[in-house]
Enzyme design. Sequence first.
Site, PDB file in Angstrom:
ATOM      1  N   TYR A   1       0.855  -1.189   0.000  1.00  0.00           N
ATOM      2  CA  TYR A   1       0.000   0.000   0.000  1.00  0.00           C
ATOM      3  C   TYR A   1       0.886   1.231   0.000  1.00  0.00           C
ATOM      4  CZ  TYR A   1      -3.163   3.669   1.466  1.00  0.00           C
ATOM      5  OH  TYR A   1      -3.879   4.838   1.516  1.00  0.00           O
TER       6      TYR A   1
ATOM      7  N   GLU B   1      -3.302   7.619  -4.223  1.00  0.00           N
ATOM      8  CA  GLU B   1      -3.182   6.317  -3.557  1.00  0.00           C
ATOM      9  C   GLU B   1      -2.956   5.237  -4.608  1.00  0.00           C
ATOM     10  OE1 GLU B   1      -5.905   4.770  -0.061  1.00  0.00           O
ATOM     11  OE2 GLU B   1      -6.791   4.148  -1.963  1.00  0.00           O
TER      12      GLU B   1
END
Lengths: 285, 285, 366, 366
Positions: D97, D180
């Site tokens: 992530y 993101e």
Amino acid sequence: MVIINKNTNVIVQGITGHQGAFHSGEMIKFGTKVVAGVSPGKGNTEINHVKVFNTVSETLGYEPYASMISVPAPYVKDAALEAIDNGIKLIYILTEHVPVHDTMEIAHQARRKNVMLIGPNSPGITVVNESKIGIMPNHIFKKGNVAIASRSGTLTYEIVKAVTDSGFGETTVVGLGGDPIIGTTFSDIIKIYNEDEQTKQIVLVGEIGGGEEEKAAAYIKKYVKKPVVGYITGRSAPPGKRMGHAGAIIEKGVGTAESKINAFKDAGIKVADYPDDIPGLLQKL
Amino acid sequence: MVIINKNTNVIVQGITGHQGAFHSGEMIKFGTKVVAGVSPGKGNTEINHVKVFNTVSETLGYEPYASMISVPAPYVKDAALEAIDNGIKLIYILTEHVPVHDTMEIAHQARRKNVMLIGPNSPGITVVNESKIGIMPNHIFKKGNVAIASRSGTLTYEIVKAVTDSGFGETTVVGLGGDPIIGTTFSDIIKIYNEDEQTKQIVLVGEIGGGEEEKAAAYIKKYVKKPVVGYITGRSAPPGKRMGHAGAIIEKGVGTAESKINAFKDAGIKVADYPDDIPGLLQKL
Amino acid sequence: MNLYEYMGKEIFKKYGIPVPGGYVIDNVNELKKYEEPVAIKSQILSGKRGKAGGIKFAKSNDELVNYSKELLSSKINNLTVNKLLIERMINIKKEIYLSITLDRSSKEPIIIMSSEGGMDIESVPEDKIYKIYIDPLIGYSDYIAREALAYLSVENKKQFSSLLRSLYNAFVNEDAMLMEINPLIIDNDNNIIAGDSKVIIDDNSLFRHDEYKIKDTDKTELENEAANKSFTFIEMGGNIGVIANGAGLTMATLDALTLHKLKPRNFLDLGGTDDIEIVEDAFSFVLKAKPEIIFVNIFGGVTKADTVANGIVSSKNKFNIKQNIIVRLSGIHEEEGRKILLNNGIKAFPDMNDAIKAISKIYEVN
Amino acid sequence: MNLYEYMGKEIFKKYGIPVPGGYVIDNVNELKKYEEPVAIKSQILSGKRGKAGGIKFAKSNDELVNYSKELLSSKINNLTVNKLLIERMINIKKEIYLSITLDRSSKEPIIIMSSEGGMDIESVPEDKIYKIYIDPLIGYSDYIAREALAYLSVENKKQFSSLLRSLYNAFVNEDAMLMEINPLIIDNDNNIIAGDSKVIIDDNSLFRHDEYKIKDTDKTELENEAANKSFTFIEMGGNIGVIANGAGLTMATLDALTLHKLKPRNFLDLGGTDDIEIVEDAFSFVLKAKPEIIFVNIFGGVTKADTVANGIVSSKNKFNIKQNIIVRLSGIHEEEGRKILLNNGIKAFPDMNDAIKAISKIYEVN
């Protein structure tokens, strides 16, 4: 004593390089507490019995106060920003040929974060019998009462040795660096030397370029009672030429030896014509 | 009283705009010392009997301490940097829709230069009977002992009026601004209110988004003995929606009304369900 | 490194700063047909080019060709003209001085302006010079132009503002130490045009500027050759070849010789080394400068004195040096070093002044 | 504004961040011939797209065509799928992530990382999340990647370092509030590839980003229409239309209704105005949302209460409003305002809670 002492924890960024490895060894011999080294990609190794890490962040367990930066010029800005971001309070940059725009940014960030910056392109700082960060030869020092600041390397060693041989000895020696923009300057260091109780007299070794000698002279005239001896190199230098140091240049009429010598004399500083004359101008106290 | 008083010299950047012209007039009526205006290209004119200049630099003869910035959003960063560079110590930004990356830079430069920043997207600051910088309606205030801080505009006026009508009256009212990143936050203002001798009780009007209410609550729990009343808007707001204020948004589970109300209650803050309930929760001292 | 006017103007163009239309020639065959009055500008790295006859104005094709022939390969201020910049003439309503340089004291870029354009800024009185410091962590913002315009009277404020921003961007992005536009011309239509350019790029930044890896032509051939070997070598015009270690000590050596009325031929910093070959390289450069005497002044710190002594001996043999070599050798391993030299018939002193006195004596005797 | 995955990936590509090869279609006719296994990804602005059936994998041309047909125009998480991203399948060795967002508290960009890629970051435990704050006055420097790599185990450190720099540059240059990459895929050859993108651009920066002047499709049609008129209008799903002034007071109004078990239909901030036409515009939007009752809650500060009252009356007449209009009017000129309303048969209260009670009563009666 001032700036650093025998308890100052020092890390070396670029410790596995040729200079970093040799001089960290010399520093340890001098008595400096080199607590860790940093060398990206060389983490988990050891040099001079000092552990090496990939980042400054990983050395924080050793509570480093100062960092010596000895990485190639293109990486100096990154290394210095890393040190500042990780809370290092004294940064000394050995490296020569750092782009001056990089130095500007480092110097401003250091000032913002209350970090003392020495260099770039400096031989470092030595507090005699306490700690040395940098590349000055160990054997030239003897504890005494003279504090020295200089923009040079070898010339400084020569003067230190002469001061040692003549019996005076030194408290602190700082090489400010030969670049046009440097962290700590004469006008910064003179305040520190003036306040240091062990320092009884001061030697300033200036050179052509910029106006820091003049600024220091103005401060000395106003505030400094201790005897000061000065020396300026570059009297014979042609204007517009960089005399070996990137900062040693007379530009648009600014930075001449004459201007600096006159400022020194006006401030009551005894000015040596030759480096060899310096010990003779120091006072027997 | 705190932050500003009747002797605070104020300039208005953007004084010739619709908002700047109207509200500088209202500020003068309130008693604020508006010493000069700035409006690039409108130098040598006058508005509300205040001289207008092209640059902040030209107003320095009036010794301005604070600046109200009411210029279109794309020019706010430039105006704020100009004010900071010229030594202004309190900057209030009225403008809404300032890009958040611009605000970040302004906020960091302000902190670096010890400048107090209020806003952007804020109704300003009012110190009752002293000085007002901003757009709060003059008629709602009455000198008293309640200090109020809020992230809203109209809702603040409503609460101020209720506090006034109920007989308590105010010391200071600060609108912190509705953006996600603002200069002075609840956790900054609570320290100021806590130290202000004239302030006997405090009202915090928070809303969803961010975690500043929680931080302020933690501070209150630890340090604040004065009674505090809190109110949080946005209980019914769906997550991920910006509720009119760019900063009023629940993101990735952070910034819920529930979290803020719980933090308030945990800190011993009396929490109002409706704005109208606030006066009833204040203490008769 | 100093850039020629035409190179500086190429940078200006890249950043959208207006310059007069023009072209560069090495050779009169490259001249374009005359169409309008032009200035013919010698591309040399020297101030006061105009006064020295390095700029001519042509109002016909004949003049263009003749002046160009005259200037190309001529010497102006002792520098050979290899290139000419042929530029459209600009009508001049006003001339301004504008530069960005580094302020060593504040450690910031500084914008320097004066309404007295076209003159050397050194000769402009302080009260006619206006300075704005730029915080390098913040950079340029438009209010800076507004502050400048409170001082300079310029009609076309929008163009000036955009030009100042461009110049600052160029200064930072190109790692400049100086970007000077003198004169910055305002023409009769209120257009703002860079009349000249003086640009100095930071030598230490060249690793990120491949485009500047050119011969730095304000250096002599020997200086350039030394630079390629990473020596700083500067020609001084005297007769005593100098090799010393450290820039400070080398300057101190030149100063000491000069105070003794001796004339150094060069500056050469051996650097901090412990390698005989580097000593030999240093000698090879100094010999190319054909000195009458060679003075070596070494303080052994990191550099060991005996290594240098061995380097001097091997150089003497390798290059068959006939000149007198006077050596001052001090610092670490100094006694071993002096012994090596004396065994090879080279005079070595521990003290710099004694060494210089020995050189003086040679000249007195001659 | 929230960007679709494919738009975020276009930004990534522009900054040199590797993304899987792929293309976007509105229509099955735009499908390219099947050559290798592909993912067919519904372009909707919603998390948990995969779980909701919005992503399919095709291993033949038939599958590609059939799944595409099935997904296009279908509803996933209540959103209509108008576009598909057809992407080459990546072999996955590891998922990470990585995001950059704004930290409101420190007022800085913050890099958030976790070795637990592919999951919602909210559901990853704090001790598996690593954060680095970036000083906006200094920006990104390479040591940040080194610090990140002390936490994340990534073989190809050089590629990661360059990717992180690119992502930061994109974040700043594009005025992002969030960038993101989840998952950031490391494939079997240790290449690092952005598997997904979630990008939010700051609405307030659009004046310097012409490229984003597109329809912000996580808004409903009505919300978009209102945004074009500079109103913030948010659909809430209830039955009581709301007009209030100021975002804070509007939120407080919705909260108060909800606390009284009433269901607001919308958020509509009238803003600080003194213009009857703007009140009429506000009514026109609320009416489009077909509320059962309209609640107007005004505190007159800059906005004058009597002006709003006049706007309400003119709206009622202009739009022939049949619904009950309940008004709370307070602040400057409140009495005049309430009088105007009562004269026109509109209930007006000085107190918000009294107004809400009046609404409750209507529902009780019904």
